[in-house]
Design a protein around this motif. Structure first.
Motif, PDB file in Angstrom:
ATOM      1  N   GLU A  52      31.047  39.845  29.285  1.00  0.00           N
ATOM      2  CA  GLU A  52      32.407  39.854  29.521  1.00  0.00           C
ATOM      3  C   GLU A  52      32.368  38.980  30.742  1.00  0.00           C
ATOM      4  O   GLU A  52      33.352  38.265  31.111  1.00  0.00           O
ATOM      5  CB  GLU A  52      32.799  41.128  30.121  1.00  0.00           C
ATOM      6  CG  GLU A  52      32.916  42.340  28.988  1.00  0.00           C
ATOM      7  CD  GLU A  52      31.444  42.827  28.713  1.00  0.00           C
ATOM      8  OE1 GLU A  52      31.400  43.398  27.703  1.00  0.00           O
ATOM      9  OE2 GLU A  52      30.607  42.540  29.406  1.00  0.00           O
ATOM     10  N   PHE A  53      31.424  38.931  31.534  1.00  0.00           N
ATOM     11  CA  PHE A  53      31.402  37.995  32.941  1.00  0.00           C
ATOM     12  C   PHE A  53      31.603  36.259  32.516  1.00  0.00           C
ATOM     13  O   PHE A  53      32.184  35.693  33.412  1.00  0.00           O
ATOM     14  CB  PHE A  53      30.053  38.026  33.735  1.00  0.00           C
ATOM     15  CG  PHE A  53      30.171  37.264  35.128  1.00  0.00           C
ATOM     16  CD1 PHE A  53      30.996  37.799  36.018  1.00  0.00           C
ATOM     17  CD2 PHE A  53      29.433  36.089  34.929  1.00  0.00           C
ATOM     18  CE1 PHE A  53      30.779  37.183  37.196  1.00  0.00           C
ATOM     19  CE2 PHE A  53      29.449  35.439  36.033  1.00  0.00           C
ATOM     20  CZ  PHE A  53      30.096  35.916  37.375  1.00  0.00           C
ATOM     21  N   ARG A  54      31.092  36.103  31.533  1.00  0.00           N
ATOM     22  CA  ARG A  54      31.241  34.478  30.779  1.00  0.00           C
ATOM     23  C   ARG A  54      32.624  34.136  30.829  1.00  0.00           C
ATOM     24  O   ARG A  54      33.014  33.124  30.976  1.00  0.00           O
ATOM     25  CB  ARG A  54      30.517  34.180  29.422  1.00  0.00           C
ATOM     26  CG  ARG A  54      29.051  34.521  29.737  1.00  0.00           C
ATOM     27  CD  ARG A  54      28.249  34.642  28.244  1.00  0.00           C
ATOM     28  NE  ARG A  54      26.867  34.498  28.431  1.00  0.00           N
ATOM     29  CZ  ARG A  54      26.005  34.751  27.574  1.00  0.00           C
ATOM     30  NH1 ARG A  54      26.426  35.166  26.291  1.00  0.00           N
ATOM     31  NH2 ARG A  54      24.727  34.725  27.722  1.00  0.00           N
ATOM     32  N   SER A  55      33.565  35.025  30.646  1.00  0.00           N
ATOM     33  CA  SER A  55      35.002  34.538  30.665  1.00  0.00           C
ATOM     34  C   SER A  55      35.906  34.732  31.730  1.00  0.00           C
ATOM     35  O   SER A  55      37.019  34.505  32.002  1.00  0.00           O
ATOM     36  CB  SER A  55      35.810  35.267  29.333  1.00  0.00           C
ATOM     37  OG  SER A  55      35.778  36.856  29.477  1.00  0.00           O
ATOM     38  N   TYR A  56      35.177  35.328  32.931  1.00  0.00           N
ATOM     39  CA  TYR A  56      35.690  35.635  34.118  1.00  0.00           C
ATOM     40  C   TYR A  56      35.858  34.428  34.931  1.00  0.00           C
ATOM     41  O   TYR A  56      34.907  33.436  35.046  1.00  0.00           O
ATOM     42  CB  TYR A  56      34.694  36.587  34.741  1.00  0.00           C
ATOM     43  CG  TYR A  56      35.136  36.630  36.332  1.00  0.00           C
ATOM     44  CD1 TYR A  56      36.467  37.588  36.815  1.00  0.00           C
ATOM     45  CD2 TYR A  56      34.421  35.999  37.622  1.00  0.00           C
ATOM     46  CE1 TYR A  56      36.568  37.805  38.235  1.00  0.00           C
ATOM     47  CE2 TYR A  56      34.912  36.139  38.665  1.00  0.00           C
ATOM     48  CZ  TYR A  56      35.917  37.277  39.092  1.00  0.00           C
ATOM     49  OH  TYR A  56      36.255  37.227  40.449  1.00  0.00           O
TER      50      TYR A  56
END
Length: 307
Positions: free
Chosen positions: A138-142
């Protein structure tokens, strides 16, 4: 195209992971202290810093004309946490210091050479706005916008200390440092501001059995950070601190602090899991003996959290 997109995502992860290096510095100048990173990631940090000039470790000691040199090695560990659905971080710093030089006390020169463990530090940080707790996927799109955070750092009196000596590596007292921070990103730029107060317990065995107390020390940090597409980031750093007047056996000393420091930081990636950070700072205005120069380097290794 897929390969390029994956590389960009990995680069974003690296930039934010590199923000999590805890540093043990006198009157800390620490950029990117409030940023997001994937939950479960661990950091191991080894570093070295050297200072020359004034009192890098305790500028309120009752000495004048300090000409001291310190060599400081540190080992640190940090972990990114999920705190009530927001990202947080715990870190511990274990420093080792070699000290040499001279200063004047009541008009007489005092020389000192010592080496040993300095006081360890423990800190818990919480980004309570703008930095949700995310796994690596999820962090990759943050994308960061505005982050608000808070932290509490504690220093324990476990360092080398000799009550028959005026200048020591350890301080023989606890201190507690609550802090509020804000971080705002716009494109490759990030602006940061942090406000803190440090509170000290009394040293009841100071220089021959006296009691040394100290008022709160208030500090403000400001940073302008630029992130390059290569994964390198650099910052211009400044800190101001005031207060911290001390007393010996209830008699106030003339050591009220009001000092400015400027510095810079450069972080360089060394592959997917390692990085090097270079930093330097110096005093530009000093009411007390805190106009020392500092140079440092830190290596960081990351693991866990799906990396």
């Amino acid at each position: 195209m897929v390969v390029q997109l994956t590389s960009v995502k990995c680069l974003l992860v690296f930039l934010l992971l590199a923000a999590c290096v805890p540093q043990a510095r006198a009157q800390d100048i620490e950029p990117r202290a409030y940023s997001n990173a994937p939950v479960g990631v661990n950091f191991l940090i080894a570093g070295y810093a050297a200072t020359r000039g004034g009192l890098a470790f305790d500028p309120s000691l009752p000495v004048t004309n300090p000409d001291l040199r310190t060599s400081n090695a540190l080992l640190a560990y940090a972990r990114v946490l999920d705190l009530w659905g927001k990202s947080g971080k715990f870190d511990v710093i274990l420093p080792y210091t070699e000290l040499s030089g001279s200063a004047d006390y009541q008009g007489q020169p005092v020389e000192r050479e010592a080496n040993g463990l300095a006081d360890p530090r423990f800190r818990l940080s919480w980004n309570f706005y703008g930095a949700p707790a995310l796994g690596l996927k999820e962090f990759r799109s943050y994308e960061q916008d505005l982050i608000l955070g808070a932290s509490l750092q504690v220093s324990a009196p476990a360092g080398q200390y000799d009550a028959s000596r005026l200048v020591n590596i350890g301080s023989h007292r606890w201190w507690f440092k609550p802090e509020l921070g804000v971080s705002k990103s716009q494109g490759p730029w990030t602006l940061e501001l942090a406000q803190a107060a440090t509170f000290y317990t009394d040293n009841r065995d100071f220089y021959g059995g006296h009691t040394r107390s100290q008022g709160p020390l208030y500090s403000t940090q400001a940073h302008v950070v630029y992130g390059f597409s290569s994964g390198v980031w650099a910052s211009l750093d400044a800190t101001w601190f005031a207060g911290g007047r001390s007393a010996i056996d209830g008699v106030l000393s003339n050591d009220l602090q009001q000092n400015w420091r400027l510095g810079g930081t450069l972080a360089l990636p060394l592959g997917a899991l390692d990085s090097i950070k270079l930093y330097a700072s110096r005093g530009v205005a000093s009411r007390t003996g805190n106009d020392f120069d500092l140079l440092g380097i830190a290596w960081q290794h990351r693991w866990g959290g799906g990396l």
